[in-house]
Every structure is written in C-alpha cells, then in structure tokens.
Write an enzyme that holds these catalytic residues in place. Sequence first.
Site, PDB file in Angstrom:
ATOM      1  N   GLN A 243      -7.854 -19.286  72.646  1.00  0.00           N
ATOM      2  CA  GLN A 243      -8.071 -18.792  71.293  1.00  0.00           C
ATOM      3  C   GLN A 243      -8.484 -19.938  70.379  1.00  0.00           C
ATOM      4  O   GLN A 243      -8.294 -21.107  70.698  1.00  0.00           O
ATOM      5  CB  GLN A 243      -6.799 -18.108  70.772  1.00  0.00           C
ATOM      6  CG  GLN A 243      -6.400 -16.911  71.636  1.00  0.00           C
ATOM      7  CD  GLN A 243      -5.222 -16.151  71.085  1.00  0.00           C
ATOM      8  OE1 GLN A 243      -5.028 -16.056  69.874  1.00  0.00           O
ATOM      9  NE2 GLN A 243      -4.419 -15.571  71.974  1.00  0.00           N
ATOM     10  N   LYS A 259      -3.882 -23.688  63.516  1.00  0.00           N
ATOM     11  CA  LYS A 259      -3.954 -22.344  64.089  1.00  0.00           C
ATOM     12  C   LYS A 259      -3.972 -21.350  62.939  1.00  0.00           C
ATOM     13  O   LYS A 259      -3.000 -21.259  62.175  1.00  0.00           O
ATOM     14  CB  LYS A 259      -2.764 -22.077  65.017  1.00  0.00           C
ATOM     15  CG  LYS A 259      -2.812 -22.868  66.313  1.00  0.00           C
ATOM     16  CD  LYS A 259      -1.745 -22.417  67.294  1.00  0.00           C
ATOM     17  CE  LYS A 259      -1.857 -23.183  68.604  1.00  0.00           C
ATOM     18  NZ  LYS A 259      -0.855 -22.742  69.607  1.00  0.00           N
ATOM     19  N   GLU A 280      -1.977 -15.763  69.360  1.00  0.00           N
ATOM     20  CA  GLU A 280      -1.208 -16.954  69.010  1.00  0.00           C
ATOM     21  C   GLU A 280      -0.944 -16.906  67.509  1.00  0.00           C
ATOM     22  O   GLU A 280      -1.880 -16.838  66.710  1.00  0.00           O
ATOM     23  CB  GLU A 280      -1.971 -18.222  69.391  1.00  0.00           C
ATOM     24  CG  GLU A 280      -2.116 -18.402  70.892  1.00  0.00           C
ATOM     25  CD  GLU A 280      -2.699 -19.756  71.259  1.00  0.00           C
ATOM     26  OE1 GLU A 280      -2.685 -20.650  70.393  1.00  0.00           O
ATOM     27  OE2 GLU A 280      -3.175 -19.903  72.391  1.00  0.00           O
ATOM     28  N   ALA A 364       1.184 -31.768  63.740  1.00  0.00           N
ATOM     29  CA  ALA A 364       0.792 -33.180  63.816  1.00  0.00           C
ATOM     30  C   ALA A 364       0.443 -33.561  65.259  1.00  0.00           C
ATOM     31  O   ALA A 364       1.107 -33.136  66.211  1.00  0.00           O
ATOM     32  CB  ALA A 364       1.922 -34.066  63.304  1.00  0.00           C
ATOM     33  N   PHE A 365      -0.613 -34.342  65.410  1.00  0.00           N
ATOM     34  CA  PHE A 365      -1.027 -34.797  66.730  1.00  0.00           C
ATOM     35  C   PHE A 365      -0.017 -35.791  67.304  1.00  0.00           C
ATOM     36  O   PHE A 365       0.610 -36.574  66.582  1.00  0.00           O
ATOM     37  CB  PHE A 365      -2.387 -35.497  66.635  1.00  0.00           C
ATOM     38  CG  PHE A 365      -3.561 -34.573  66.840  1.00  0.00           C
ATOM     39  CD1 PHE A 365      -3.479 -33.229  66.547  1.00  0.00           C
ATOM     40  CD2 PHE A 365      -4.759 -35.073  67.319  1.00  0.00           C
ATOM     41  CE1 PHE A 365      -4.551 -32.393  66.737  1.00  0.00           C
ATOM     42  CE2 PHE A 365      -5.852 -34.246  67.509  1.00  0.00           C
ATOM     43  CZ  PHE A 365      -5.751 -32.890  67.216  1.00  0.00           C
ATOM     44  N   LEU A 366       0.092 -35.775  68.614  1.00  0.00           N
ATOM     45  CA  LEU A 366       0.802 -36.826  69.336  1.00  0.00           C
ATOM     46  C   LEU A 366      -0.154 -37.994  69.563  1.00  0.00           C
ATOM     47  O   LEU A 366      -1.371 -37.842  69.393  1.00  0.00           O
ATOM     48  CB  LEU A 366       1.308 -36.290  70.676  1.00  0.00           C
ATOM     49  CG  LEU A 366       2.410 -35.231  70.603  1.00  0.00           C
ATOM     50  CD1 LEU A 366       2.704 -34.692  71.996  1.00  0.00           C
ATOM     51  CD2 LEU A 366       3.674 -35.792  69.971  1.00  0.00           C
ATOM     52  N   ASP A 432       4.880 -17.550  77.559  1.00  0.00           N
ATOM     53  CA  ASP A 432       3.672 -18.299  77.925  1.00  0.00           C
ATOM     54  C   ASP A 432       3.975 -19.787  78.079  1.00  0.00           C
ATOM     55  O   ASP A 432       3.521 -20.616  77.293  1.00  0.00           O
ATOM     56  CB  ASP A 432       2.605 -18.071  76.848  1.00  0.00           C
ATOM     57  CG  ASP A 432       1.277 -18.717  77.209  1.00  0.00           C
ATOM     58  OD1 ASP A 432       0.924 -18.706  78.395  1.00  0.00           O
ATOM     59  OD2 ASP A 432       0.598 -19.234  76.299  1.00  0.00           O
ATOM     60  N   GLU A 437       4.656 -31.099  79.463  1.00  0.00           N
ATOM     61  CA  GLU A 437       4.221 -32.492  79.519  1.00  0.00           C
ATOM     62  C   GLU A 437       5.378 -33.456  79.266  1.00  0.00           C
ATOM     63  O   GLU A 437       6.354 -33.113  78.590  1.00  0.00           O
ATOM     64  CB  GLU A 437       3.117 -32.747  78.485  1.00  0.00           C
ATOM     65  CG  GLU A 437       1.833 -32.010  78.769  1.00  0.00           C
ATOM     66  CD  GLU A 437       0.717 -32.426  77.826  1.00  0.00           C
ATOM     67  OE1 GLU A 437       0.845 -33.495  77.188  1.00  0.00           O
ATOM     68  OE2 GLU A 437      -0.274 -31.696  77.724  1.00  0.00           O
ATOM     69  N   ASP A 452       2.789 -26.017  72.083  1.00  0.00           N
ATOM     70  CA  ASP A 452       2.093 -24.729  72.173  1.00  0.00           C
ATOM     71  C   ASP A 452       3.073 -23.562  72.195  1.00  0.00           C
ATOM     72  O   ASP A 452       3.303 -22.932  73.234  1.00  0.00           O
ATOM     73  CB  ASP A 452       1.201 -24.709  73.415  1.00  0.00           C
ATOM     74  CG  ASP A 452       0.063 -23.702  73.278  1.00  0.00           C
ATOM     75  OD1 ASP A 452      -0.072 -23.092  72.199  1.00  0.00           O
ATOM     76  OD2 ASP A 452      -0.691 -23.523  74.252  1.00  0.00           O
TER      77      ASP A 452
END
Length: 564
Positions: A243, A259, A280, A364-366, A432, A437, A452
Amino acid sequence: MKMILLRKFRVLILMVFLVACSMHIMIDLLPKLEKHGGGGGGGGCSCSHAPSEEPRSWGGKQGWPNKHTLRILQDFSNEPSSNVSSHSLERIPQGAGDRAQAPGRLELHGQRADRKRQFIQDAAATNAVPVKGSRLSALFEHPLYKRSLPPLTDEDTLFNVNTDIRFDPKAADEQSWTGEGNVDEFSPTGELTADSYPNWLRFHIGINRYELYSRHNPVIDALLKDLVTQRITSVAMKSGGTQLKLIMTFQNYGQALFKPMKQTREQETPPDFFYFSDFERHNAEVAAFHLDKILDFRRVPPVAGRLVNMTKEIRDVTRDKKLWRTFFISPANNVCFYGECSYYCSTEHALCGKPDQIEGSLAAFLPDLALAKRKTWRNPWRRSYHKRKKAEWEVDPDYCEEVKQTPPYDSGTRLLDIMDMTIFDFLMGNMDRHHYETFEKFGNETFIIHLDNGRGFGKHSHDEMSILVPLSQCCRLRKSTHLRLQLLAKEEYKLSTLMAESMMRDRLTPILIQPHLDAMDRRLRQVLNVLSECIEKEGYSYVVEDDFQGNQEIDHAHTGPRQR
C-alpha cells in the site's frame, strides 16, 4: 489535382505531428506553467482557502536536491532491499508559537468545529505538566517501570558518538538544520556537541542492545514534536510494500514514513477481507507506539499523527513525477492522489483531502542500513498468506517444540521476545507479522524491533485467538512481562485508561474510539487466562522466566503467583 490532394495530405500529417509534439512539451512543462500562471496552491481546485505560499515546481529554484542534503542515516524498512528509496528522492510541550498558529490553521475547517475545539484542548493539555492524579505518571513511578539496564559498553550501543557519528550542518546548503536554527554549539575542540544534534540523530545515538529509547528520554518527546511541526521539504513514494507510503524529509534533514488516512475511526475491517488485504491504518501506527511504551517494551520507533496539507506539503514539494501525476481534483472539489503500489492505488481508491487536508501517521526512521545493518528474520508463526492453505503451526499443536530446537530460539531470549511480540499483536488484533528485524551488531542477544503495525486495531468486536497460538503452544514468558500484564489488569492501572491518557497528547486525538480501548482490556484478560492455564499445566517455574536477577524491590511489588 492528385498532386494538390497529396500535398494537402502531407501538410495535414505534418500538422498532426506538430500538435502531438506540442502536447508532449506542454505536459512536461505543466508545473512551470502552473507556477508562472498563478495557479495558487490548488491547481484548479476551488478550495475554501488559498495556500499561503507559492507552489514549488520541477523547474523552481529548489530544483533537484543537492547531494549534500541527501543523508543516508535513516530507514524504515522491513526488507533489506528496500533501504532509503534508491529510485526516488525522497512531545515536548507546544511552544507559544505553536499555540498562536493552531487557531489559524483550524479555522480552515469550517465544517469540523468539534474537531477544532478538541484540537485546541489537546494543545493546552500537551503544554500542561502532568498532574499528581495522572495514572500514566503513577504507572511510570511503579517499581516495575524503574528497572535499570546493565552497564552499557561500546558493544552494547549502536553508535560510538566519537567515531561513528559526524553531522556537519555547514556541509549542506541550508543553515536552519535544527528547529531553532542554532548552529553555533561547538565544543572547545571546535566540533559540534552531541546535545546540539537534531533530535532524530540523538534518537539514533540512544539506541542500544536492550531498547530503542530509554523510559524518560526527553529527546523522544522533542522528536514527536518535530514530526508534527518541522517543515516538509521533500516527499517521495517508498518502494516496495503493498500500500502507498510516503517518505517525508524535513528541514532539519530528519525523515519519517507517512501513512495516510484510509479509514475513519469508526470503520471496522470488513468481515470478508483477508488479513493480507486489509487496509493499513494511520491511527493504528500511532496507537501501537503508545501501547508499546505502556507495556515497557520500547521497541516501536516514535510515531505521531499529523494533519498534512496535500497541496503545499506533498504535491508542491515532491520530486517524484510518478507521484505528482496522480494528483487530481475530485467532483467535490477536493484534492486527491493515489500514487503507485500493489493494492488500493487507483482512482477508485484515491486519498482525498477536505479540501486538501489529510490525516496521517509519521514514523521516525531508524538508522540507515549503511550505518547500522539489520537482519530480517522470518516469523516462525508466520501465516500462509493464502486464501486456502494453512501454515504448519495451525495444524501441528506441538509446533513450538520444533521451534525451540532451532537457532536462535534454542538459546538466549529470542523466544521470549517472540512471546512479547505475540501479546503486543494480540492486544492490537494485528495478524500481519510475517517477518521481524534485529540490529545485526548485537547478534542474537537483543530485542525485536516492532515495525509496521498499520493492520492493528481493525476489529474491536472480534478477538483473533489464533494470534495467541505461540503463547499457548510454548507457554513461556518473562516474569517482568507477566507482572506488568497483571498490573495493567488492575483498576487503578487499567490499560484502556492509560492508553486514552497517553494518546491525548497526539495532535489527531482521539486516536482510537472507546470500543477499541475496551477491546484491549478484554484481550488482556484473555492473555492472562492463557497464562493461567499454562501455569496450571506446566508449573510457574517452567512458564515464567525470572529476568529480575534478584531485584528485591520488584519481588516486594509482586502480587502474582509464586514459583512452585
């Protein structure tokens, strides 16, 4: 006569060719023409308000990004191959300036008076210092939420600030690299101090073997504020995934995964939808961050809700032509777009604003994989993602015995981490969870990152018991997790009340409607029932793994069953 007709035919063919070429040129130059033609921010939209600044276009001064501005410090991927878009460029209390701007922004929505009043109240609540009667504050003062980490060595931290991290804002074109424009905090050696780094980088520096962030880290509140207030300078579609998701870059070079809103708070997942084709939900991402924090896992990257202007903050700043070309004006004069993805990216499933405002979550990005590699693991209890086939664990009641003999589940804490994630997903109703990780630097002795979570909170009227199968099959859990679950089942620390209080700080509150909050209380009781059955069958000492290492204070606070 024939010669004359032939010449006319040739002239006609030439004219058609010239017209076609002209049309192609016009399409390529459309953004420039729109800018110089005074198209405002709506691009033909008869919206109730006009943008406050000129739109940017392909040919504007901003142009394609300078290589110095494209850092590689962040990623929000659950697939190594989908690291920061290679084909497309990509709470601390509210300040007085935010309070002054909030009413002006809210006046743009004449038909949303109730939301406007709620928004103002939430801004005031965000500024207030937590009162003594706050249940959330009382929870975090409980001994279960005061356990300290083992002493950290260089091997336990993701980055060594002195050798791994270098961030020089003067290497970029803009000097406003922090929210406050402060670029002069240098140490006596002439280098920037870690305290002067932008909040997204300070968040990265704080990641260690045991947690993404510490319990009372003020940087997290500051980062949540940045996600809501920082100016968006660039937008691109994220490659991969089923998506539409957007990568947003801010003026301080931080990045977040956006999102957009696809469902209202009241809508439930249709009963005929398979879990792998569910929407989502942006509010599920926000709620998951707060739930993860209340459970004291701290394995979800910071997420905040934001109201985004689709015209000024997406269309006019994107360099992604594929994204830009999907914008259109609906018959109701609302700005819409749909992007490119596997599911729900079409005119029929377009995302439309009111008239060009849309809700969304910003995660926020890792740190980027180039700096902090992550390993992707297949979830042992992964579903079949097939309309008819079942996974092995669904038909084999002894499946966990096989898992426990397979690395990395045969030693260490990985199996216990899976149980934590199982409970986390069950409370949300998230089916889902096909992969997970970990940070490669820490090997197998580290936590699972809960990425996610958008397919959670889809059905408040149904509890999907199959999500709890890992727990019922393995009958294993950390003592600390067990005690916290028991604590959150008490009336004075009721999970739904704590979630409601925690999410009140978000700009898009209410994040969840009351039936979803009630469902979490109901599911928590079901988790405790499953654990009680396990303890009755296997014994307390087998089921509950003591991870306190003789912490006397915790033992005095323990109110659950004693080891048999």
